[in-house]
Motif scaffolding. Structure first.
Motif, short mmCIF file in Angstrom:
data_model
loop_
_atom_site.label_atom_id
_atom_site.label_comp_id
_atom_site.label_asym_id
_atom_site.label_seq_id
_atom_site.Cartn_x
_atom_site.Cartn_y
_atom_site.Cartn_z
N TRP A 33 0.81 -1.24 -0.01
CA TRP A 33 0.11 0.00 -0.05
C TRP A 33 0.91 1.31 -0.02
CZ3 TRP A 33 -1.53 -2.55 5.04
CH2 TRP A 33 -0.85 -1.83 6.33
N THR A 34 1.99 1.21 0.44
CA THR A 34 2.97 2.42 0.30
C THR A 34 3.42 2.65 -1.04
OG1 THR A 34 4.07 2.06 2.51
CG2 THR A 34 5.28 3.31 0.92
N GLY A 35 3.59 1.41 -1.87
CA GLY A 35 3.84 1.62 -3.45
C GLY A 35 2.74 2.11 -4.17
N LEU A 36 1.34 1.90 -3.78
CA LEU A 36 0.30 2.31 -4.36
C LEU A 36 0.04 3.84 -4.00
CD1 LEU A 36 -2.48 1.89 -5.56
CD2 LEU A 36 -3.43 1.35 -3.33
N THR A 37 0.40 4.01 -2.83
CA THR A 37 0.12 5.54 -2.27
C THR A 37 1.27 6.43 -3.32
OG1 THR A 37 -0.62 5.08 -0.16
CG2 THR A 37 0.19 7.12 -0.52
N LEU A 38 2.27 6.14 -3.38
CA LEU A 38 3.53 6.94 -4.08
C LEU A 38 3.10 6.84 -5.47
CD1 LEU A 38 6.77 5.51 -2.29
CD2 LEU A 38 5.42 7.63 -2.05
N ASP A 39 2.85 5.64 -6.22
CA ASP A 39 2.04 5.86 -7.48
C ASP A 39 1.22 6.62 -7.69
OD1 ASP A 39 4.32 4.05 -8.04
OD2 ASP A 39 2.71 2.16 -8.12
N TYR A 40 0.08 6.72 -6.82
CA TYR A 40 -1.02 7.71 -6.95
C TYR A 40 -0.66 9.05 -6.76
CZ TYR A 40 -5.07 10.35 -5.42
OH TYR A 40 -5.92 11.38 -5.47
N LEU A 41 0.15 9.36 -5.75
CA LEU A 41 0.71 10.77 -5.49
C LEU A 41 1.33 11.42 -6.75
CD1 LEU A 41 1.65 10.58 -1.69
CD2 LEU A 41 -0.42 11.54 -2.80
N SER A 42 2.29 10.43 -7.41
CA SER A 42 3.18 11.04 -8.44
C SER A 42 2.57 10.83 -9.92
CB SER A 42 4.54 10.09 -8.44
OG SER A 42 4.14 8.72 -8.72
N GLY A 43 1.36 10.31 -10.00
CA GLY A 43 0.96 10.04 -11.51
C GLY A 43 -0.54 10.33 -11.58
N ARG A 44 -1.07 11.04 -10.88
CA ARG A 44 -2.55 11.45 -10.84
C ARG A 44 -2.72 12.75 -11.54
NH1 ARG A 44 -7.40 8.54 -11.81
NH2 ARG A 44 -9.14 9.53 -10.21
N PRO A 45 -3.21 12.89 -12.84
CA PRO A 45 -3.37 14.09 -13.40
C PRO A 45 -4.32 15.00 -12.70
CG PRO A 45 -4.50 12.36 -14.60
CD PRO A 45 -3.89 11.57 -13.66
N ASN A 46 -5.65 14.63 -12.23
CA ASN A 46 -6.41 15.37 -11.63
C ASN A 46 -6.15 15.89 -10.17
OD1 ASN A 46 -6.98 12.72 -11.03
ND2 ASN A 46 -9.06 13.32 -10.71
N LEU A 47 -4.93 15.22 -9.58
CA LEU A 47 -4.80 15.78 -8.21
C LEU A 47 -4.52 17.19 -7.87
CD1 LEU A 47 -4.30 14.52 -5.28
CD2 LEU A 47 -2.18 13.83 -5.94
N ARG A 48 -5.34 17.96 -7.40
CA ARG A 48 -4.75 19.38 -7.29
C ARG A 48 -4.26 19.77 -6.01
NH1 ARG A 48 -6.46 19.00 -11.65
NH2 ARG A 48 -8.29 20.20 -12.61
N ARG A 49 -4.17 19.08 -4.94
CA ARG A 49 -3.25 19.17 -3.88
C ARG A 49 -3.30 17.90 -3.05
NH1 ARG A 49 -4.63 24.80 -0.87
NH2 ARG A 49 -4.05 25.27 -2.93
N VAL A 50 -2.38 17.93 -2.03
CA VAL A 50 -2.27 17.19 -1.20
C VAL A 50 -1.97 17.46 0.16
CG1 VAL A 50 -0.84 14.99 -0.07
CG2 VAL A 50 -1.24 15.37 -2.71
N CYS A 51 -2.82 17.28 1.23
CA CYS A 51 -2.79 17.80 2.54
C CYS A 51 -1.92 16.83 3.34
CB CYS A 51 -4.25 17.70 3.13
SG CYS A 51 -5.38 19.23 2.65
N VAL A 52 -0.89 17.45 3.57
CA VAL A 52 0.42 16.41 4.50
C VAL A 52 -0.12 16.77 5.75
CG1 VAL A 52 2.78 15.91 4.81
CG2 VAL A 52 1.84 16.52 2.39
N LEU A 53 -0.59 15.79 6.56
CA LEU A 53 -0.97 16.19 7.85
C LEU A 53 0.35 15.81 8.79
CD1 LEU A 53 -3.72 15.92 6.55
CD2 LEU A 53 -4.70 14.74 8.58
N ILE A 54 0.47 16.54 9.86
CA ILE A 54 1.37 16.56 10.72
C ILE A 54 1.05 16.66 12.12
CG2 ILE A 54 3.73 17.59 11.53
CD1 ILE A 54 3.89 16.19 8.82
N ASP A 55 1.20 15.65 13.22
CA ASP A 55 0.88 15.78 14.53
C ASP A 55 1.62 17.06 15.07
OD1 ASP A 55 0.52 15.65 17.11
OD2 ASP A 55 0.13 13.45 16.86
N SER A 56 0.57 18.07 15.38
CA SER A 56 1.48 19.40 15.97
C SER A 56 2.11 19.28 17.25
CB SER A 56 0.05 20.17 16.43
OG SER A 56 -0.50 19.96 17.37
#
Length: 205
Positions: A100-123
């Motif tokens: 599932w890590t590989g799937l996520t990275l493939d999605y993040l790097s190759g999805r043409p309609n991905l407008r933004r990624v919210c990277v959540l960080i524990d404050s």
């Protein structure tokens, strides 16, 4: 999009579309998408529920690594929200985590309609090396992303201000990073109106 329009969008229909475990099963790239990424147990599902004013849109769990698919939600036919598997610790086999890590990275790097990624960080913890790895991937893929600090109700205001400033400084030279770091709390609804407005504006582009 005005804050009121964004509030109405996120208060409207929002339905689970499908869970994906293979790239070939992704839905058609016919709507702008916003993905939510972060370490396991950072609060992705809780944030999705809070943004849409629902208690069980996305499954929440105290067990890290519960989300193991790319889960797609249709927001009023205008925007698609994507709950990604958490990275880092998970109670699963190494092969499953790698899958599932590989799937996520493939999605993040190759999805043409991905407008933004919210990277959540524990404050409470700030940026970790594993977060930098995800941001490196997004920088290389030229996918815009925004840091969203979660669980801000768990720390005192001076500490929240300090971690916000530290994260902003750390991402200042990253090419795909949005300059504004958002401080949020799903439990106290802090920062959610601002995040809704940010994400709602992506439907106009």
């Amino acid at each position: 999009m005005t804050p009121e329009d964004a509030r109405k969008l996120f208060a409207g229909p929002c339905d689970f579309s499908l869970g994906v475990v293979r790239m070939e099963d992704l839905p058609e790239a016919d709507l702008p998408e916003v993905a939510f990424a972060g370490r396991s147990n950072v609060g992705k599902s809780s944030l999705l529920n809070a943004l849409t004013g629902r208690k069980a849109l996305a499954r929440t769990s105290n067990t890290p690594g519960r989300t193991r698919e790319l889960n797609f939600f249709d927001l009023g036919g205008q925007l698609r929200l994507v709950d990604l598997p958490g990275y880092g610790y998970a109670r699963a086999s190494r092969s499953d985590v790698e899958s599932w890590t590989g799937l996520t990275l493939d999605y993040l790097s190759g999805r043409p309609n991905l407008r933004r990624v919210c990277v959540l960080i524990d404050s409470r913890h700030g940026l970790k090396p594993v977060d930098a790895t995800t941001m490196d991937t997004l920088d290389v893929a030229a996918v815009p992303y925004q840091i969203v600090l979660t669980k801000s109700d768990k720390i005192k205001p001076p500490a929240a201000k300090a971690v916000t400033a530290a994260v902003a400084e750390a991402i200042a030279k990253r090419p795909a990073a949005h300059p504004d770091v958002l401080l949020t709390s799903s439990e106290k609804n802090l920062g959610l109106a601002e995040l809704r407005t940010e994400l709602g504006s992506l439907t106009d582009s």
